[in-house]
Design an enzyme around this catalytic site. Structure first.
Site, PDB file in Angstrom:
ATOM      1  N   SER A  30       0.513  -1.407   0.238  1.00 39.68           N
ATOM      2  CA  SER A  30      -0.034  -0.480  -0.032  1.00 39.68           C
ATOM      3  C   SER A  30       0.815   1.578   0.318  1.00 39.68           C
ATOM      4  CB  SER A  30      -0.986   0.078   1.161  1.00 39.68           C
ATOM      5  OG  SER A  30      -1.499  -1.173   0.814  1.00 39.68           O
ATOM      6  N   SER A  32       2.323   5.170  -2.164  1.00 39.85           N
ATOM      7  CA  SER A  32       2.811   5.356  -3.202  1.00 39.85           C
ATOM      8  C   SER A  32       3.500   5.094  -4.287  1.00 39.85           C
ATOM      9  CB  SER A  32       2.757   7.356  -3.223  1.00 39.85           C
ATOM     10  OG  SER A  32       3.936   7.203  -2.244  1.00 39.85           O
ATOM     11  N   THR A  33       4.272   4.479  -3.664  1.00 38.69           N
ATOM     12  CA  THR A  33       5.421   3.998  -4.671  1.00 38.69           C
ATOM     13  C   THR A  33       5.171   2.918  -5.222  1.00 38.69           C
ATOM     14  OG1 THR A  33       7.042   4.562  -2.365  1.00 38.69           O
ATOM     15  CG2 THR A  33       7.696   3.096  -4.167  1.00 38.69           C
ATOM     16  N   GLY A  89       5.774  -1.040  -0.140  1.00 36.36           N
ATOM     17  CA  GLY A  89       6.689   0.656   0.271  1.00 36.36           C
ATOM     18  C   GLY A  89       7.418  -0.196   1.777  1.00 36.36           C
ATOM     19  N   ASP A  91       8.027   3.641   5.271  1.00 35.61           N
ATOM     20  CA  ASP A  91       8.156   4.902   5.807  1.00 35.61           C
ATOM     21  C   ASP A  91       9.905   5.357   5.732  1.00 35.61           C
ATOM     22  OD1 ASP A  91       5.961   5.440   5.573  1.00 35.61           O
ATOM     23  OD2 ASP A  91       5.478   4.396   6.978  1.00 35.61           O
ATOM     24  N   GLY A 102       3.402   1.642   8.003  1.00 42.31           N
ATOM     25  CA  GLY A 102       2.100   2.590   8.580  1.00 42.31           C
ATOM     26  C   GLY A 102       1.750   3.910   8.361  1.00 42.31           C
ATOM     27  N   GLU A 110      -0.128  -5.136   5.791  1.00 37.55           N
ATOM     28  CA  GLU A 110       0.763  -5.226   5.155  1.00 37.55           C
ATOM     29  C   GLU A 110       1.564  -6.545   5.788  1.00 37.55           C
ATOM     30  OE1 GLU A 110       2.297  -1.787   5.841  1.00 37.55           O
ATOM     31  OE2 GLU A 110       1.378  -1.395   3.198  1.00 37.55           O
TER      32      GLU A 110
HETATM   33  O1  DER Z   1       1.986   2.481   5.436  1.00 36.02           O
HETATM   34  C1  DER Z   1       2.829   1.987   4.896  1.00 36.02           C
HETATM   35  O2  DER Z   1       3.407   0.922   5.258  1.00 36.02           O
HETATM   36  C2  DER Z   1       2.658   2.370   3.261  1.00 36.02           C
HETATM   37  O3  DER Z   1       4.121   0.975   2.676  1.00 36.02           O
HETATM   38  C3  DER Z   1       3.819   3.164   3.549  1.00 36.02           C
HETATM   39  O4  DER Z   1       4.820   3.356   4.457  1.00 36.02           O
HETATM   40  C4  DER Z   1       4.898   3.729   2.016  1.00 36.02           C
HETATM   41  O5  DER Z   1       4.309   4.639   1.321  1.00 36.02           O
HETATM   42  P1  DER Z   1       4.743   5.461   0.690  1.00 36.02           P
HETATM   43  O6  DER Z   1       5.176   4.285  -0.911  1.00 36.02           O
HETATM   44  O7  DER Z   1       3.658   5.971  -0.438  1.00 36.02           O
HETATM   45  O8  DER Z   1       6.021   6.416   0.518  1.00 36.02           O
END
Ligand code: DER
Length: 237
Positions: A30, A32-33, A89, A91, A102, A110
C-alpha cells in the site's frame, strides 16, 4: 531526479528482478510507491502479454482498488495463503533493514501478507533511508490497536518506553482514523535517547492487551530497492 521518478525507478527495478514467469502469487503493498510497481506489472501483462497467470493479493482497500483498476487477477489469503513475493513500500529503512511501516495506516494486512510471502521486497525513494531508526520518519511508529483500549495502551507504551503515543485523527472525517480492519492507530514518537533493541520493543508492544499489530517490521524485509536522487538504484539486503 524528482521524488516520483525515484519511486518509479525503485519499483520498476524490483518488479523486473523479482516478478518472473515463475512467480504465481504476488502480495501488493500500500502507499504511493507501490502504484509504480503495479503499473510496471500491468505493462508486462497487457503490453508484453507476459505474467498472464499472476495473482495479486492486496494489503488494503487501496491495494485492492489498484489491482482492479489495472485489471490484474485479484487473489486473497483464503485461496492464496502462500505468496511467492510481497512487494511493499516503507516509511523508513534503517541500516539493519528494520522497517517503519504504517504511514498509510495499512500495516496490519501488510504484515500479514508479508508473513505469508517467501520474500518481502521493499521499494522506496532515497528519503526513506536512515542509519538509526527514527532519523527520517518523525511521525512515530504506527501501532494498530483495538479501539476500546487506545488510552490504556497509550499509557502503557509511554510508561514502558517513554516518548508519546498519540491517536491518529482523521482529516476528512470527524474523529480518529479507522483502519481497513476497523481499528485505531497510535503513532508512538519515541525519544531515541538510547539504542532500542527493536525486536525486544516489538515483542513487548505485541504483549500489551489490545495491541493488534505494530509498524515495526524487524525481520521481514529480504531486500530493499532505493531510487536515488542521482537516478541510480541502491540495493540493501
Ligand atoms: O503505510 C505503509 O506501510 C506504506 O507502505 C507506506 O509506508 C509507504 O508509503 P509510500 O510508498 O507512499 O512512501
Amino acid at each position: 531526479i524528482a521524488l516520483d521518478e525515484a519511486k518509479k525507478l525503485a519499483a520498476r527495478t524490483a518488479v523486473d528482478e523479482w516478478i518472473t514467469e515463475d512467480t504465481k502469487i504476488v502480495g501488493i503493498g500500500s502507499g504511493s510507491t507501490i502504484v509504480f510497481a503495479v503499473q510496471r506489472i500491468a505493462e508486462r501483462v497487457w503490453k508484453e502479454g507476459a505474467l498472464c497467470d499472476l495473482i495479486c493479493v492486496p494489503t488494503s482497500f487501496q491495494a485492492r482498488q489498484l489491482i482492479l483498476d489495472y485489471n490484474l487477477n485479484l487473489g486473497d489469503l483464503d485461496r492464496n495463503p502462500i505468496i511467492d513475493i510481497a512487494i511493499d513500500g516503507a516509511d523508513e529503512v534503517d541500516s539493519r533493514m528494520v522497517l517503519i511501516k504504517g504511514g498509510g495506516g495499512c500495516l496490519l494486512q501488510e504484515k500479514i501478507v508479508a508473513s505469508c510471502a517467501k520474500h518481502l521486497i521493499v521499494i522506496a525513494d532515497y528519503t526513506k533511508r536512515s542509519l538509526r531508526l527514527g532519523e527520517q520518519w518523525c511521525k512515530g511508529i504506527p501501532i494498530e490497536v483495538t479501539p476500546i483500549a487506545h488510552v490504556p495502551i497509550k499509557l502503557k507504551i509511554e510508561a514502558l518506553f517513554g516518548g508519546e503515543a498519540t491517536l491518529r485523527m482523521a482529516l476528512a472525517k470527524a474523529g480518529p482514523i479507522i483502519t481497513d480492519s476497523g481499528n485505531f492507530l497510535l503513532d508512538w514518537r519515541f525519544v531515541a535517547k538510547r539504542e532500542f533493541d527493536w525486536d525486544e520493543v516489538n515483542r513487548a508492544l505485541m504483549m500489551i492487551p489490545g495491541v493488534v499489530e505494530t509498524g515495526l517490521f524487524v525481520d521481514n524485509a529480504h531486500k530493499c530497492y532505493f531510487g536515488m536522487a542521482d537516478g541510480t538504484v541502491k540495493v540493501q539486503n
